[in-house]
Motif scaffolding. Sequence first.
Motif, PDB file in Angstrom:
ATOM      1  N   GLN B 155       0.811  -1.212   0.000  1.00 15.37           N
ATOM      2  CA  GLN B 155       0.000   0.000   0.000  1.00 15.37           C
ATOM      3  C   GLN B 155       0.846   1.264   0.000  1.00 15.37           C
ATOM      4  O   GLN B 155       0.296   2.366   0.117  1.00 15.37           O
ATOM      5  N   ASN B 157       2.595   2.237   2.328  1.00 17.00           N
ATOM      6  CA  ASN B 157       2.453   2.877   3.637  1.00 17.00           C
ATOM      7  C   ASN B 157       3.603   2.579   4.593  1.00 17.00           C
ATOM      8  O   ASN B 157       3.519   2.896   5.772  1.00 17.00           O
ATOM      9  N   SER B 242      -1.068  11.939  -6.429  1.00 14.42           N
ATOM     10  CA  SER B 242      -0.288  10.750  -6.111  1.00 14.42           C
ATOM     11  C   SER B 242      -1.045   9.869  -5.128  1.00 14.42           C
ATOM     12  O   SER B 242      -1.760  10.348  -4.256  1.00 14.42           O
ATOM     13  N   THR B 243      -0.878   8.581  -5.285  1.00 14.43           N
ATOM     14  CA  THR B 243      -1.499   7.660  -4.336  1.00 14.43           C
ATOM     15  C   THR B 243      -0.512   7.251  -3.253  1.00 14.43           C
ATOM     16  O   THR B 243      -0.829   6.432  -2.406  1.00 14.43           O
ATOM     17  N   ILE B 245       1.814   7.546   0.078  1.00 13.39           N
ATOM     18  CA  ILE B 245       1.479   8.004   1.414  1.00 13.39           C
ATOM     19  C   ILE B 245       1.828   9.485   1.527  1.00 13.39           C
ATOM     20  O   ILE B 245       2.833   9.946   1.032  1.00 13.39           O
ATOM     21  N   PHE B 246       0.956  10.261   2.110  1.00 14.50           N
ATOM     22  CA  PHE B 246       1.213  11.683   2.224  1.00 14.50           C
ATOM     23  C   PHE B 246       0.374  12.233   3.351  1.00 14.50           C
ATOM     24  O   PHE B 246      -0.812  12.489   3.188  1.00 14.50           O
ATOM     25  N   ALA B 247       0.972  12.378   4.483  1.00 16.54           N
ATOM     26  CA  ALA B 247       0.281  12.973   5.613  1.00 16.54           C
ATOM     27  C   ALA B 247       0.968  14.287   5.921  1.00 16.54           C
ATOM     28  O   ALA B 247       2.162  14.340   6.139  1.00 16.54           O
TER      29      ALA B 247
END
Lengths: 225, 298
Positions: B155, B157, B242-243, B245-247
């Motif tokens: 994922q 992640n 973008s898919t 991870i981006f927090a």
Amino acid sequence: MKYLLFLSLTAVLAAGCIGDDVIQDAVDPELRITNPLDSLGLGSSHQFDAQYFNGVGQPEPAVTTWSSSDPAVVSITEEGLATALQEGGVTLTAVAVTPEGSINTALALGVGTTTVAPTSFRTGVIRTTSSYLLEGDFELHDIGGGNLELRIADDYAASTSLPGLYVYLTNNPGISVGALEIGRVTDFSGAHTYTIAGAGLQDYAFVLYYCKPFNVKVGDGEIMD
Amino acid sequence: MVKSWIDAQPKAGWLLVCLFWAPALFAGGPWTQPKGKGYFKLSEYWIVYDEHFTDAGLTDPNVTTGIFNTTLYAEYGIVDRWTATLNFPFLSRNYVNNVVSASTGEVLIPGEALNSIGDTDLGIKYGLNKPGSRTPMALSLVLGLPIGNPSAGTQGNLQTGDGEFNQLLQFDIGRSFNVGKKSSGYAAAFAGFNHRTNGFSEEIRVGVESGVAVLDRDLWFILRLANWESLKNGQTAETITSTSIFANNQEFTSFTVEAAYYIKGGFGVSAAVGGALRAEIVAAAPSFNVGVFYDMNH
């Protein structure tokens, strides 16, 4: 001191191993009529189908037997082929035998001059099941050709803080596994539409919003008739 | 000079972009190393969490996630008033648990792990006043090098880096004092601005800390409070395609309690625990740090 260091290191290494998170994913088993009618035209026939969904919301084959409360009004074969014989109303019952036992469902069916299918859409309300913002109404439309449209209403709003928020159709709102992935959420407010290929209007019971990278359920909406 | 191990806090580094970030303060402190002297620390930082603070500041559950950083921290006095710093997580491990059905016992989502190096900080600190000043002040520039892995696993992640380049400019001020003949202490504060690339929001960081030494200044107890505020001027899930991870826009007010003990000469051990008093988009669990250090000034 060296023993303390050894114990500390061992504890850290053990904690660094992949473990198991047990998720409560049970739902009530359901036998669902996937092509219901409101009424059947006098002299007409209709092949009813039913699908069994098991205790985790997954479709499973099951031998289903149909019956009519008044075969003089609507006759039906054990396989679900119904024929309207005279005006009136009946209750059709389907019983499926599953590994866990038998389960049944019923349908009130009238006999009229023409065959009337239910409306070609279902509705629901998206609600948050987390503390992330997620709300709005929706309609799920059958647009023909085995395609659906999920129409999210203008009152929709969702948090933009989560990466990888996805929307699904599912029969188990607790987990995304086994759900039909519609796509990644790119609209976070206002009306918008998703087109879904290869799905029937009665195939799913919930809209699910799930943050895939973090395995976090954000919200859901029950699809109502 | 106040013992320099106070500077050897685990810098969160790449964890800053992890949704469930574990708060930990990197309080540089205003004390610079004398020329040719240094401070070195090998530490293990970890946090395991199954809850996180959401953007509403409340806690929600998540799949159990573990983050482990084995880090080398070093300070070295290039010349008086100029100190070079390094924070190098040479082994960073990030894992997520299996998700298992309670109904069937089946593994629904397999767990995954990533082992890699982490994002690394290189810094330079300049003492604004002469060494030995009663109220030292310093200015630091810390560059966060994105050499970790920002996206791994099925994922995407798992990560040991954020893929962005931090540029932190920080001002520190402090004061040391004696408590009787065999004890001493210090108090310090800092304020910094972190410019970030790749769509990450800028941050304003402030903090205070205080330490007290006992047992002939061999045992130190330290309390730190920090507050990071995001300017929330970066991208969000709404503005990126973008898919990965981006927090972003993580904020917190955190505390850290630490004890450190000089065993022999400049060699010592330390242990710390920290947590968030309030936060957004970070882990909701205590973090831990244990380490061994060598202080050339002791």
